[in-house]
Design a protein around this motif. Sequence first.
Motif, PDB file in Angstrom:
ATOM      1  N   ARG A 120      -7.060   1.618   6.653  1.00 33.89           N
ATOM      2  CA  ARG A 120      -5.649   2.030   6.602  1.00 33.89           C
ATOM      3  C   ARG A 120      -5.534   3.490   6.182  1.00 33.89           C
ATOM      4  O   ARG A 120      -6.225   3.932   5.250  1.00 33.89           O
ATOM      5  N   SER A 135       0.833  -1.211   0.000  1.00 29.25           N
ATOM      6  CA  SER A 135       0.000   0.000   0.000  1.00 29.25           C
ATOM      7  C   SER A 135       0.864   1.256   0.000  1.00 29.25           C
ATOM      8  O   SER A 135       0.596   2.218  -0.721  1.00 29.25           O
ATOM      9  N   ARG A 149      -8.067   1.624  -8.465  1.00 32.95           N
ATOM     10  CA  ARG A 149      -9.026   2.474  -7.747  1.00 32.95           C
ATOM     11  C   ARG A 149      -8.399   3.819  -7.385  1.00 32.95           C
ATOM     12  O   ARG A 149      -9.043   4.862  -7.499  1.00 32.95           O
ATOM     13  N   THR A 160      -5.517  -1.746  -6.062  1.00 31.32           N
ATOM     14  CA  THR A 160      -5.120  -0.461  -5.488  1.00 31.32           C
ATOM     15  C   THR A 160      -4.707   0.504  -6.593  1.00 31.32           C
ATOM     16  O   THR A 160      -5.106   1.681  -6.586  1.00 31.32           O
ATOM     17  N   ARG A 169       1.542   4.338  -2.987  1.00 34.05           N
ATOM     18  CA  ARG A 169       1.334   5.754  -2.683  1.00 34.05           C
ATOM     19  C   ARG A 169       2.621   6.559  -2.852  1.00 34.05           C
ATOM     20  O   ARG A 169       2.588   7.738  -3.186  1.00 34.05           O
ATOM     21  N   LYS A 224     -12.194  -9.625  -3.338  1.00 31.24           N
ATOM     22  CA  LYS A 224     -10.756  -9.364  -3.380  1.00 31.24           C
ATOM     23  C   LYS A 224     -10.171  -9.995  -4.660  1.00 31.24           C
ATOM     24  O   LYS A 224     -10.899 -10.229  -5.609  1.00 31.24           O
ATOM     25  N   ILE A 236      -7.963  -6.992   6.914  1.00 32.45           N
ATOM     26  CA  ILE A 236      -8.744  -7.405   5.740  1.00 32.45           C
ATOM     27  C   ILE A 236      -7.961  -8.287   4.768  1.00 32.45           C
ATOM     28  O   ILE A 236      -8.530  -9.181   4.151  1.00 32.45           O
ATOM     29  N   ASP A 237      -6.656  -8.073   4.650  1.00 30.18           N
ATOM     30  CA  ASP A 237      -5.874  -8.875   3.702  1.00 30.18           C
ATOM     31  C   ASP A 237      -5.293 -10.136   4.342  1.00 30.18           C
ATOM     32  O   ASP A 237      -4.670 -10.947   3.657  1.00 30.18           O
ATOM     33  N   ALA A 250     -16.249  -0.143   4.496  1.00 30.29           N
ATOM     34  CA  ALA A 250     -14.958   0.320   5.036  1.00 30.29           C
ATOM     35  C   ALA A 250     -13.880   0.013   4.011  1.00 30.29           C
ATOM     36  O   ALA A 250     -13.382  -1.099   3.951  1.00 30.29           O
ATOM     37  N   SER A 251     -13.543   0.993   3.178  1.00 31.91           N
ATOM     38  CA  SER A 251     -12.555   0.753   2.121  1.00 31.91           C
ATOM     39  C   SER A 251     -11.548   1.892   2.040  1.00 31.91           C
ATOM     40  O   SER A 251     -11.897   3.032   1.744  1.00 31.91           O
ATOM     41  N   ALA A 252     -10.284   1.539   2.271  1.00 32.32           N
ATOM     42  CA  ALA A 252      -9.210   2.540   2.146  1.00 32.32           C
ATOM     43  C   ALA A 252      -9.000   2.918   0.690  1.00 32.32           C
ATOM     44  O   ALA A 252      -8.558   4.030   0.391  1.00 32.32           O
ATOM     45  N   GLN A 253      -9.310   1.989  -0.216  1.00 37.07           N
ATOM     46  CA  GLN A 253      -9.132   2.314  -1.630  1.00 37.07           C
ATOM     47  C   GLN A 253     -10.139   3.376  -2.070  1.00 37.07           C
ATOM     48  O   GLN A 253      -9.789   4.302  -2.792  1.00 37.07           O
TER      49      GLN A 253
HETATM   50  C1  S3P Z   1      -5.628  -1.335   0.102  1.00 38.59           C
HETATM   51  C2  S3P Z   1      -6.845  -1.389   0.720  1.00 38.59           C
HETATM   52  C3  S3P Z   1      -7.595  -2.631   0.945  1.00 38.59           C
HETATM   53  C4  S3P Z   1      -6.729  -3.869   0.772  1.00 38.59           C
HETATM   54  C5  S3P Z   1      -5.855  -3.771  -0.432  1.00 38.59           C
HETATM   55  C6  S3P Z   1      -4.952  -2.566  -0.347  1.00 38.59           C
HETATM   56  C7  S3P Z   1      -4.973  -0.030  -0.084  1.00 38.59           C
HETATM   57  O1  S3P Z   1      -8.671  -2.712   0.042  1.00 38.59           O
HETATM   58  O2  S3P Z   1      -7.540  -5.021   0.690  1.00 38.59           O
HETATM   59  O3  S3P Z   1      -5.055  -4.930  -0.550  1.00 38.59           O
HETATM   60  O4  S3P Z   1      -3.758  -0.002  -0.376  1.00 38.59           O
HETATM   61  O5  S3P Z   1      -5.648   1.000   0.077  1.00 38.59           O
HETATM   62  P1  S3P Z   1     -10.104  -2.047   0.411  1.00 38.59           P
HETATM   63  O6  S3P Z   1      -9.823  -0.682   0.804  1.00 38.59           O
HETATM   64  O7  S3P Z   1     -10.922  -2.134  -0.843  1.00 38.59           O
HETATM   65  O8  S3P Z   1     -10.648  -2.910   1.510  1.00 38.59           O
END
Ligand code: S3P
Length: 441
Positions: free
Chosen positions: A200, A28, A104, A101, A32, A348, A320-321, A172-175
Motif C-alpha cells: 500500500r 491506514s 511501526r 501501524t 497517516r 498480525k 493482506i488484511d 513486503a511491508s508497507a509499515q
Molecule cells: C498497514 C500495513 C499492513 C497491514 C496493516 C496496515 C499500514 O501491514 O497489515 O493492517 O497501514 O501500513 P504490513 O505492512 O506489516 O504488512
Amino acid sequence: MHAPENIVYSVQPGGRLRGELRPPGDKSISHRSIMLGALAEGMTRVSGFLEGEDSLATLKAFQAMGVEIARPGAGQVTIAGVGMHGLRAPPAPLYLGNSGTSMRLLCGLLSGQGFEVTLTGDASLSSRPMRRVTDPLASMGATIEATEKGTAPLRILPPKSLKGIAYAMPMASAQVKSSLLLAGLYAAGETSVTEPAPTRDHTERMLRGLGYEVETQGNRISLRGGGRLTARDLDVPADISSAAFFLVGASIAADSELTLRHVGINPTRIGIINILRRMGADIEILDERDVGGEPVADLRVRSAPLRGIRIPEDQVPLAIDEFPALFIAAACAEGETLLTGAEELRVKESDRIQVMADGLLALGVDAEARADGIRIRGGKMGGGRVDSRGDHRIAMSFAMAAVRAEGEITIDDCANVNTSFPGFVELARGVGLDIAQAVGS
Ligand code: S3P
C-alpha cells in the motif's frame, strides 16, 4: 491497561444482506492523516476519519506531543500542524493499544526527534516483531531499545544524526517502508526502500499531496530529508478492509445485494476484489473517482456461487488484511482453495492462519493450516463457538460466516472490533445480519 471485556457475538444462521452502507474510514489513511497533518505547516481538516481505537491511539499520541487536535464532529478532525520540528517530548510513554501501524510508523517518525520517547501497547502488540523496523532504523543512526525478543516497549533516544540508507526490504511491508520514509524526512541525503512486491502506497501519496517530493521508480521508493509539508484538507475514503466483510457476506448469502459507498480502491489494496472475482463473485465498481489523490468508488455486490482457487501469490500483499474474510468465502466455495506465500499472516493482530483454521475446524469445515498459508475445502458449515483471540478481523469474518451456517455462531473476544470498525454490529444488522452482542464471562 486493563484487559478488554469479553464481548461475545451471537449470530443467527441464514438471512440475506440487502441495502447500502458506507463502511468507516480507512484505517491506514486515518493514521497517516494525523501523523503528516501534525508535521505540516498550517491547519489540516480531515473528514471521513476512522474513529476506531487504533487511529485514535495515533491521535492521542500526537496530542501528548503537544499538537492541538480537535474533533468538531463525527469523522472530522482538525490538526494544527506544528511543522517538522515542532513536536514536544510527551510527559509519559505513548500507549498505542492494539495498533501495529501506530507503533511501526511512529518508531520511524520519532527516531528523528530531539527527545526521548517510549512506545507501549497491549499484549498482542507487545508480542509482535519490531526488529523489522528497529534494525534498519539503527543503520540510519537511530537508537532504539527493545526487549530481548525485539518487541515493545520501545525506548527511542534522540539520535546524534540520521543518515539516509538504501534498504532492500526482506518482506513486503508497507509499515516498514513507511517507517523508513518517515525517518528519512529527518535524515541527511536520500533514503530509499526497495520492496519485493508492491505494498500500500498511502504514505507516498499523502506526502506528495502535502507537497513533499517522493520518487517511485519501479519497486524503489525514495525521498530526501530536510523538506517541509504544507497542510491541505484530507478526505478519507471508506476502508476496503472493512468493506471486505460485506463483499464476502453478500457473495455467500442467498438472494443478496449490497452497495458499499465511497470505498477506497487504491490498486495496492484491491486484492480482495481481484481474488473474489476469480472465485466467481459478482462485484461491480461504480462511479470511480479521485478523492485527494486516492481512487474511490461505490461497490455493488450480489450473491454468486463461488469456486475454490489457488490464490496467486502476487495478490497476497494486496489483500493482506482480508484473508480472514477470504477464508470464509473459501469455506463456502465449491472445491479447494489454496493459499501460499502468506507467512506474514502469522504475525498480525493474531496468528491469522492458526486462529482461522481453529475456528473453521470448530464449525466443521475441512481446513489445514500450513506454515505459509492454508488449504480449505468448501462445503457445509455447522454452527458452533469460535474464539477470535482478540483479533478484530477474525471476529467480523466469523460473524459473516453465519449467513451460510446451519446453526448459530457464537464468537468470543470481540471487543477489539472497535479498533477498526466501531458500529459494526449496528451497521451489519441494518443490512440484514441477525447479530447480537453481549458481555460474556
Ligand atoms: C498497514 C500495513 C499492513 C497491514 C496493516 C496496515 C499500514 O501491514 O497489515 O493492517 O497501514 O501500513 P504490513 O505492512 O506489516 O504488512
